[in-house]
Design a protein around this motif. Structure first.
Motif, mmCIF file in Angstrom:
data_model
loop_
_atom_site.group_PDB
_atom_site.id
_atom_site.type_symbol
_atom_site.label_atom_id
_atom_site.label_comp_id
_atom_site.label_asym_id
_atom_site.label_seq_id
_atom_site.Cartn_x
_atom_site.Cartn_y
_atom_site.Cartn_z
ATOM 1 N N LEU A 43 -93.350 76.113 -43.079
ATOM 2 C CA LEU A 43 -91.999 75.618 -43.376
ATOM 3 C C LEU A 43 -92.074 74.112 -43.647
ATOM 4 O O LEU A 43 -93.112 73.484 -43.386
ATOM 5 N N PRO A 44 -91.000 73.513 -44.144
ATOM 6 C CA PRO A 44 -90.983 72.053 -44.272
ATOM 7 C C PRO A 44 -91.326 71.391 -42.927
ATOM 8 O O PRO A 44 -90.981 71.934 -41.868
ATOM 9 N N GLU A 45 -91.974 70.259 -43.025
ATOM 10 C CA GLU A 45 -92.502 69.582 -41.830
ATOM 11 C C GLU A 45 -91.444 69.383 -40.734
ATOM 12 O O GLU A 45 -91.690 69.652 -39.551
ATOM 13 N N ASP A 46 -90.260 68.927 -41.141
ATOM 14 C CA ASP A 46 -89.220 68.659 -40.139
ATOM 15 C C ASP A 46 -88.771 69.966 -39.456
ATOM 16 O O ASP A 46 -88.498 69.996 -38.253
ATOM 17 N N ALA A 47 -88.739 71.044 -40.215
ATOM 18 C CA ALA A 47 -88.332 72.337 -39.637
ATOM 19 C C ALA A 47 -89.385 72.822 -38.642
ATOM 20 O O ALA A 47 -89.051 73.287 -37.531
ATOM 21 N N GLU A 48 -90.649 72.687 -39.010
ATOM 22 C CA GLU A 48 -91.719 73.111 -38.091
ATOM 23 C C GLU A 48 -91.657 72.314 -36.792
ATOM 24 O O GLU A 48 -91.834 72.867 -35.699
ATOM 25 N N ASP A 58 -95.740 76.957 -27.891
ATOM 26 C CA ASP A 58 -96.903 77.839 -27.998
ATOM 27 C C ASP A 58 -96.783 78.884 -29.106
ATOM 28 O O ASP A 58 -97.703 79.660 -29.331
ATOM 29 N N GLU A 59 -95.654 78.900 -29.781
ATOM 30 C CA GLU A 59 -95.425 79.932 -30.804
ATOM 31 C C GLU A 59 -95.834 79.412 -32.182
ATOM 32 O O GLU A 59 -95.444 78.300 -32.562
ATOM 33 N N GLY A 60 -96.593 80.215 -32.919
ATOM 34 C CA GLY A 60 -96.932 79.835 -34.291
ATOM 35 C C GLY A 60 -95.707 79.978 -35.184
ATOM 36 O O GLY A 60 -94.761 80.705 -34.861
ATOM 37 N N ILE A 61 -95.732 79.335 -36.346
ATOM 38 C CA ILE A 61 -94.574 79.404 -37.259
ATOM 39 C C ILE A 61 -94.340 80.833 -37.775
ATOM 40 O O ILE A 61 -93.199 81.314 -37.770
ATOM 41 N N PRO A 62 -95.402 81.567 -38.197
ATOM 42 C CA PRO A 62 -95.139 82.942 -38.669
ATOM 43 C C PRO A 62 -94.505 83.810 -37.582
ATOM 44 O O PRO A 62 -93.697 84.694 -37.868
ATOM 45 N N ALA A 63 -94.860 83.546 -36.314
ATOM 46 C CA ALA A 63 -94.328 84.366 -35.215
ATOM 47 C C ALA A 63 -92.807 84.274 -35.112
ATOM 48 O O ALA A 63 -92.156 85.221 -34.671
ATOM 49 N N TRP A 64 -92.231 83.155 -35.545
ATOM 50 C CA TRP A 64 -90.764 83.029 -35.495
ATOM 51 C C TRP A 64 -90.087 84.119 -36.327
ATOM 52 O O TRP A 64 -89.005 84.608 -35.970
ATOM 53 N N LEU A 106 -80.730 78.086 -34.364
ATOM 54 C CA LEU A 106 -81.656 77.090 -34.921
ATOM 55 C C LEU A 106 -82.363 77.636 -36.166
ATOM 56 O O LEU A 106 -82.406 76.979 -37.214
ATOM 57 N N ILE A 107 -82.885 78.840 -36.081
ATOM 58 C CA ILE A 107 -83.658 79.369 -37.215
ATOM 59 C C ILE A 107 -82.737 79.651 -38.410
ATOM 60 O O ILE A 107 -83.123 79.451 -39.567
ATOM 61 N N LEU A 108 -81.501 80.072 -38.128
ATOM 62 C CA LEU A 108 -80.574 80.329 -39.240
ATOM 63 C C LEU A 108 -80.064 79.018 -39.856
ATOM 64 O O LEU A 108 -79.829 78.948 -41.062
ATOM 65 N N ASP A 109 -79.948 77.972 -39.044
ATOM 66 C CA ASP A 109 -79.602 76.642 -39.581
ATOM 67 C C ASP A 109 -80.715 76.154 -40.513
ATOM 68 O O ASP A 109 -80.467 75.621 -41.590
ATOM 69 N N ILE A 110 -81.959 76.343 -40.065
ATOM 70 C CA ILE A 110 -83.102 75.930 -40.888
ATOM 71 C C ILE A 110 -83.110 76.718 -42.207
ATOM 72 O O ILE A 110 -83.350 76.165 -43.282
ATOM 73 N N ALA A 111 -82.813 78.018 -42.117
ATOM 74 C CA ALA A 111 -82.756 78.837 -43.339
ATOM 75 C C ALA A 111 -81.680 78.299 -44.286
ATOM 76 O O ALA A 111 -81.908 78.165 -45.497
ATOM 77 N N ASP A 112 -80.512 77.964 -43.740
ATOM 78 C CA ASP A 112 -79.426 77.404 -44.572
ATOM 79 C C ASP A 112 -79.892 76.127 -45.277
ATOM 80 O O ASP A 112 -79.613 75.920 -46.461
ATOM 81 N N GLU A 113 -80.590 75.283 -44.535
ATOM 82 C CA GLU A 113 -81.047 74.011 -45.120
ATOM 83 C C GLU A 113 -82.066 74.252 -46.227
ATOM 84 O O GLU A 113 -82.039 73.599 -47.271
ATOM 85 N N MET A 114 -82.983 75.215 -45.998
ATOM 86 C CA MET A 114 -83.999 75.521 -47.016
ATOM 87 C C MET A 114 -83.332 76.032 -48.293
ATOM 88 O O MET A 114 -83.728 75.688 -49.407
#
Ligand code: SF4
Length: 214
Positions: free
Chosen positions: A96-101, A110-116, A160-168
């Motif tokens: 994901l974009p750096e700020d989102a990650e 401890d969670e990887g990005i794909p795991a989200w 949080l994850i849906l906010d990030i999706a909206d921003e993307m």
């Protein structure tokens, strides 16, 4: 094949499938679709009573963008388990974009990005099957590690994850509401909102999978 062909009795599709079920060649009958809500509703009203599952594109980016949320709610009304294709949108949600990650790492270090993407699906009760689309041993191992535990997103993490999706989505798309006001004014008679929908989908897909919305 268009949904209207499936619904047209002259092709005998329904009768054929029912006969194969009666003969024991089909154990569980379901369907897979990239159709929109109207298309799915039309299909379910005709065949929903005989369906046992439905496979749709479901991930946190498409939850609003392709109204996957509405599709899940529709399938819930029919008591149909949801099978998931494109959980990481062809790999698009693996990074994901750096700020989102950074925001995700701050919440679950401890969670990887794909795991989200998979934890998001674990928070949707009607999801019973996920086609992870792994393409090498490392992804397979990563996926096994993720699914070793059931750790669905909580309400705050979901927001949080849906906010990030909206921003993307907002970064790359044209915010057309599909109101159609412009269509009658177009000298070339173009279906402007449909073309913008295709444009937006292509922009969001980037170099990944592009599936034209129906
Ligand atoms: S582009 Fe056309 S359909 Fe889309 S919001 Fe503007 S007026 Fe409405």
């Amino acid at each position: 094949m268009n949904v209207d062909a499936y619904l047209d009795p002259k092709y005998g599709i329904y009768d054929y499938l029912m006969e194969q079920k009666k003969n024991g060649r089909i154990k569980h009958l379901g369907f897979s679709t990239h159709g929109d809500l109207a298309c799915m509703t039309k299909f379910l009203e005709a065949y929903g009573k005989d369906m046992e599952f439905c496979q749709i594109e479901l991930n946190y980016l498409d939850y609003k963008f392709q109204n996957a949320k509405g599709k899940v709610e529709l399938l819930d009304k029919w008591n149909l388990p949801v099978w998931v294709m494109e959980p990481v949108r062809g790999g698009q949600l693996a990074t994901l974009p750096e700020d989102a990650e950074a925001r995700l790492k701050a919440v679950r270090p401890d969670e990887g990005i794909p795991a989200w993407a998979f934890r998001f699906l674990q928070a949707i009760p009607s999801v019973t099957m996920t086609l992870s689309g792994m393409s090498n041993m490392e992804q397979l191992q990563d996926n096994i590690n993720t699914y070793a535990e059931n750790k669905p997103l909580n309400d705050e993490e979901m927001k949080l994850i849906l906010d990030i999706a909206d921003e993307m989505i907002a970064r790359t798309t044209v915010p057309c509401t599909g109101c159609h006001y412009c269509v009658s004014k177009c000298p070339k008679k173009l279906d402007i909102p449909f073309l913008l929908k295709l444009y937006n989908e292509a922009m969001v897909a980037g170099s990944g999978n592009f599936i034209a919305p129906m």
